[in-house]
Design a protein around this motif. Structure first.
Motif, PDB file in Angstrom:
ATOM      1  N   UNK A   1      -1.633  63.997  31.534  1.00 25.40           N
ATOM      2  CA  UNK A   1      -0.469  63.047  32.448  1.00 25.40           C
ATOM      3  C   UNK A   1      -1.429  62.992  33.843  1.00 25.40           C
ATOM      4  N   UNK A   2      -2.127  63.621  34.285  1.00 23.01           N
ATOM      5  CA  UNK A   2      -3.137  63.492  35.340  1.00 23.01           C
ATOM      6  C   UNK A   2      -4.015  62.073  34.788  1.00 23.01           C
ATOM      7  N   UNK A   3      -4.163  62.683  34.271  1.00 22.44           N
ATOM      8  CA  UNK A   3      -4.758  61.018  33.978  1.00 22.44           C
ATOM      9  C   UNK A   3      -4.108  59.664  33.858  1.00 22.44           C
TER      10      UNK A   3
ATOM     11  N   UNK B   1      -2.797  59.004  37.410  1.00 15.48           N
ATOM     12  CA  UNK B   1      -4.075  57.989  38.175  1.00 15.48           C
ATOM     13  C   UNK B   1      -4.093  56.838  37.897  1.00 15.48           C
TER      14      UNK B   1
ATOM     15  N   UNK C   1      -3.449  74.809  38.407  1.00 16.00           N
ATOM     16  CA  UNK C   1      -4.661  73.596  38.768  1.00 16.00           C
ATOM     17  C   UNK C   1      -4.085  71.988  37.888  1.00 16.00           C
ATOM     18  N   UNK C   2      -3.860  72.374  37.052  1.00 21.97           N
ATOM     19  CA  UNK C   2      -2.825  71.183  35.780  1.00 21.97           C
ATOM     20  C   UNK C   2      -2.058  70.687  37.110  1.00 21.97           C
ATOM     21  N   UNK C   3      -0.681  71.430  37.790  1.00 19.27           N
ATOM     22  CA  UNK C   3       0.146  71.082  38.323  1.00 19.27           C
ATOM     23  C   UNK C   3       0.148  70.161  39.898  1.00 19.27           C
ATOM     24  N   UNK C   4      -1.447  70.745  39.761  1.00 20.12           N
ATOM     25  CA  UNK C   4      -2.318  70.310  41.661  1.00 20.12           C
ATOM     26  C   UNK C   4      -2.367  69.011  41.134  1.00 20.12           C
ATOM     27  N   UNK C   5      -3.665  68.603  40.039  1.00 21.62           N
ATOM     28  CA  UNK C   5      -4.027  66.759  40.099  1.00 21.62           C
ATOM     29  C   UNK C   5      -2.370  66.296  39.416  1.00 21.62           C
ATOM     30  N   UNK C   6      -1.648  66.296  39.237  1.00 24.53           N
ATOM     31  CA  UNK C   6      -0.614  65.628  38.844  1.00 24.53           C
ATOM     32  C   UNK C   6       0.015  65.400  39.785  1.00 24.53           C
TER      33      UNK C   6
ATOM     34  N   UNK D   1      -2.026  63.028  42.304  1.00 28.02           N
ATOM     35  CA  UNK D   1      -2.187  61.553  41.843  1.00 28.02           C
ATOM     36  C   UNK D   1      -0.587  61.098  42.474  1.00 28.02           C
TER      37      UNK D   1
ATOM     38  N   UNK E   1       6.433  67.104  36.171  1.00 31.26           N
ATOM     39  CA  UNK E   1       6.087  65.840  36.176  1.00 31.26           C
ATOM     40  C   UNK E   1       6.922  65.001  36.626  1.00 31.26           C
TER      41      UNK E   1
END
Lengths: 254, 493
Positions: free
Chosen positions: B17-19, B22, B279-284, B287, B337
């Motif tokens: 999802x972060x990709x 982004x 960590x996964x949440x932080x990027x989501x 972005x 998300x």
């Protein structure tokens, strides 16, 4: 030839295991520092106040006990309260013959240590740990990115859950490879952007002889904090290529 | 159109999802806003580094870690014992005990699936043994596990507070309090259902004071945490961010040194596992903030509001559409998300229609709860099917009655805002009763009279500057720049 490839693969796996061990260690150190600093700052603020809640309570209940008397009664009440909590904790932990006496003694020692530690904190750091939250926020980014990098290894990133069920089994492998390439490409692109971003802050810091480009409370150059970003992002990109996006149990075998 | 196509392709490819977010941000800035090139796209990383200015964000990793520590310890079993001793003897008592234990544990752990595994793993076999019908027991424990995000400290609520785009920003403390009111209503509805629908089952051990006393003594440290956290926050002892750090220290001390259900050697593993999730949440989130920036620049929220007005929906119709949209979204996406992505579009429109952003936040979270249980894609249904070793179809059928109750609760909470924001306003000295906004009222200005409307006060403490505020600043800047440009363009006399 295949031996050489196998050897290179084993070396890479060893290197990856080493990186993983370092990342895990870093996460523990960062989290302990962050939680410890913010906790101590909160503790400092509460106990450094000239007139605490217990003192106000004593003054409200016993208006005659104002001033110096209140400053004796309130700390005594606090110490007794702490002793009670520690004793209760020890009694939950230790049961059986002789536990009561032992708990009383240990509770007294721990209470004295807690009171002394708190006084030391208040007297030793008159301004408290004003930088603690700023530092914790900076470390949070390091922690989060390191966690995101590890999440790649463990297929922990959030994906659109229906996607893995949309494709027929014959197409799952090519789709997985396309996902890996896209995820790896984007992670590496983010790593590149992070280098550019950190460099901008470095220039700001360097051209001002280290006077500008610092965090307000946590007086550390911003480029130093942001300069860490490319490392986990690069590792993440490489891990997407090596480990994939989806876990093998979702029907992908690599 | 290009953006929608890119997003669709990435989503069906199963890219993280972060990709997806982004790339959406990059395309939006590069193609639509004309900020292509490395200089323009650095905004993606700038948003990540800007999290160092959002103190409230710090609470997320701390609460995730403390929840993970408690999830790995013995708190679940202790809470079950307390709840069982308290209500186990009454009709449907074991089900009500499962509900109470789930709500408290979910509040502590902050995770629905973990709650389902920890509490459901104990209560489901116990309920079957006591003679509860299997579909009832299965549906009930699966639903009870999803209630945690309404009870503070709640990670989705913290994320909503960061993402909200209302006219006035949301204070995390107020949101927690509003969530408590909603949780009370939903728990009450489910408890009543349990009492009447449990059927004839043999009562577990009759109520006894000595049993309750023992259970309370064993579970006292688990029960004390919500008291410490909420008492600390509302008693003015510490901020929500500090409370989260206190909860980490408390969880470690209780589970390692008092309960001794975790060893120091096991602790790093638990912390690392929680951090990978964070960590996964932080990027989501980071972005998504870049996407938010684009939406401010492109005035997407304003366009959405104009569209809603053109449709003549009004507040009642709007909230109905929002509920349907969010429930469907919740079926396919995880709650965090969905909150980060859709709050910036929905909240300004809701606020402009006279809906309190606090109230909207609670409605948002209840919708996400329903999403955890709504087939075809629902995390808790998959977890229940795996943990209890039951066919997925049976789990889906089993949750239907409780899912309907949650939907009824959602409607009640949506159209009776007193249940959510009433306590918050009452605590501030205002009226407890809050009527539902039925007219498109202009958004109330939260600025003090001395402030210019175009220059809201900077974000302070736990207050995060809203997109609406950023929009006002942008607009003011543009308006300020306009005359200057006109002067420049004017021919010399």
């Amino acid at each position: 030839m295949s031996d050489e490839r196998g050897g290179a693969r084993r070396s890479l796996m060893r290197l990856e295991a080493l990186v993983t061990a370092f990342e895990r260690g870093l996460i523990i150190v960062l989290l302990a520092t962050m939680a410890g600093a913010v906790f101590l700052d909160a503790l400092h603020r509460i106990f450094a106040a000239k007139s605490g809640r217990t003192e106000r309570l004593v003054a409200a209940i016993l208006p005659a006990a104002s001033g110096a008397l209140s400053q004796v009664i309130a700390p005594t009440l606090l110490a007794l309260g702490s002793f009670g909590v520690v004793y209760a904790a020890l009694r939950t932990r230790q049961q059986g013959v002789g536990a009561r006496k032992r708990s009383l003694l240990i509770a007294a020692i721990i209470t004295v240590a807690l009171v002394a530690g708190t006084r030391l904190l208040v007297l030793g750091l008159p301004n408290g740990l004003v930088w603690s939250q700023q530092m914790a926020l900076c470390f949070m980014l390091w922690l989060g990115l390191t966690g995101a990098s590890l999440a790649t290894r463990e297929h922990g990133h959030i994906v659109f859950e229906l996607a893995s069920k949309l494709w027929p089994s014959s197409l799952k492998m090519p789709v997985e490879w396309l996902s890996r390439l896209l995820a790896a490409g984007f992670s590496l692109f983010l790593a590149y952007l992070s280098v550019v971003h950190a460099h901008e802050h470095y220039v700001e810091w360097a051209t001002s002889d280290g006077l500008a480009g610092l965090f307000e409370a946590f007086r550390v150059p911003k480029w130093f904090v942001y300069g860490f970003f490319p490392i986990p992002l690069t590792i993440m990109g490489l891990r997407f290529l090596a480990f994939g996006v989806r876990a093998p149990e979702e029907g992908i075998t690599t | 159109m290009i953006l929608a196509l890119v997003l669709f392709v990435l989503l069906v490819l199963g890219v993280p999802l972060f990709v997806v977010i982004g790339v959406a941000a990059a395309v939006a800035f590069g193609v639509y806003a004309g900020h292509g090139g490395v200089e323009g796209l650095v905004v993606l990383v700038v948003k990540l580094s800007s999290l160092t200015t959002k103190n409230v964000f710090l609470a997320i990793p701390f609460f995730i870690v403390s929840g993970a520590v408690m999830g790995a310890g013995s708190i679940a079993a202790r809470l079950v014992a307390v709840a069982e001793a308290l209500v186990g003897g009454m009709r449907g008592g074991l089900a009500v005990a499962a509900l109470f234990a789930s709500v408290i544990f979910a509040a502590l752990s902050g995770s629905s699936p973990v709650t389902l595994i920890a509490i459901g793993g104990i209560m489901f076999p116990a309920m079957l043994k006591a003679g509860y019908r299997e579909p009832f027991a299965l549906g009930f424990v699966t639903t009870a596990g999803s209630l945690g995000c309404l009870v503070p400290p709640s990670i989705p609520m913290l994320v909503y507070a960061i993402s909200v785009t209302g006219t006035s920003s949301v204070d995390v403390r107020d949101l927690f309090l509003a969530g408590l009111g909603a949780a009370f209503v939903v728990v009450l509805m489910l408890a009543v259902y349990a009492i009447f629908a449990a059927g004839p089952v043999q009562a577990t051990a009759a109520f006894s004071w000595s049993r309750l006393k023992t259970a309370l003594r064993e579970g006292a440290w688990a029960l004390a945490l919500p008291v410490l956290i909420l008492g600390g926050i509302y008693g003015g002892l510490f901020t929500p961010t500090e409370a989260s750090a206190v909860s980490v220290v408390y969880a470690v001390v209780v589970e390692v040194f008092i309960h001794r259900s975790l060893t120091l050697a096991q602790l790093p593993q638990v912390i690392v596992k929680a951090t990978t999730h964070m960590g996964g949440l932080l990027l989501v989130i980071a972005l998504s903030l870049a996407v938010n920036d684009f939406m401010v620049e492109a005035e997407v929220a304003e366009a959405a509001l104009q569209q809603i007005r053109a449709w003549g929906l009004g507040a009642i119709g709007f909230m109905m559409v929002v509920n349907v949209f969010l429930v469907v979204t919740g079926m396919f996406m995880d709650s965090i998300s969905a909150i980060v992505l859709f709050t910036p579009v929905i909240a300004p429109a809701a606020v402009a229609l006279g809906i309190d952003p606090l109230h909207l936040g609670v409605v948002f979270i209840v919708n996400m709860e329903i999403g955890y249980l709504a087939p075809p894609i629902a995390t808790n249904l998959f977890v229940a099917s795996t943990v209890f070793k039951k066919p997925f179809g049976l789990v889906v059928r089993a949750v239907m009655p409780t899912l309907l109750i949650l939907c009824a609760g959602l409607l009640l909470l949506t159209y009776v805002p007193t249940l959510t924001v009433g306590p918050v306003h009452a605590l501030r000295g205002g009226a407890f009763f809050r009527p539902f906004a039925t007219t498109a009222a202009p958004p109330p200005q939260q600025n003090t009279p001395t402030q210019s409307p175009a220059e809201p006060a900077p974000a302070q403490g736990n207050r995060v500057m809203s997109i609406e505020e950023m929009m006002r600043i942008n607009r003011a800047k543009r308006e300020a720049a306009q005359p200057a440009k006109q002067v420049e363009a004017a021919p010399a006399p």
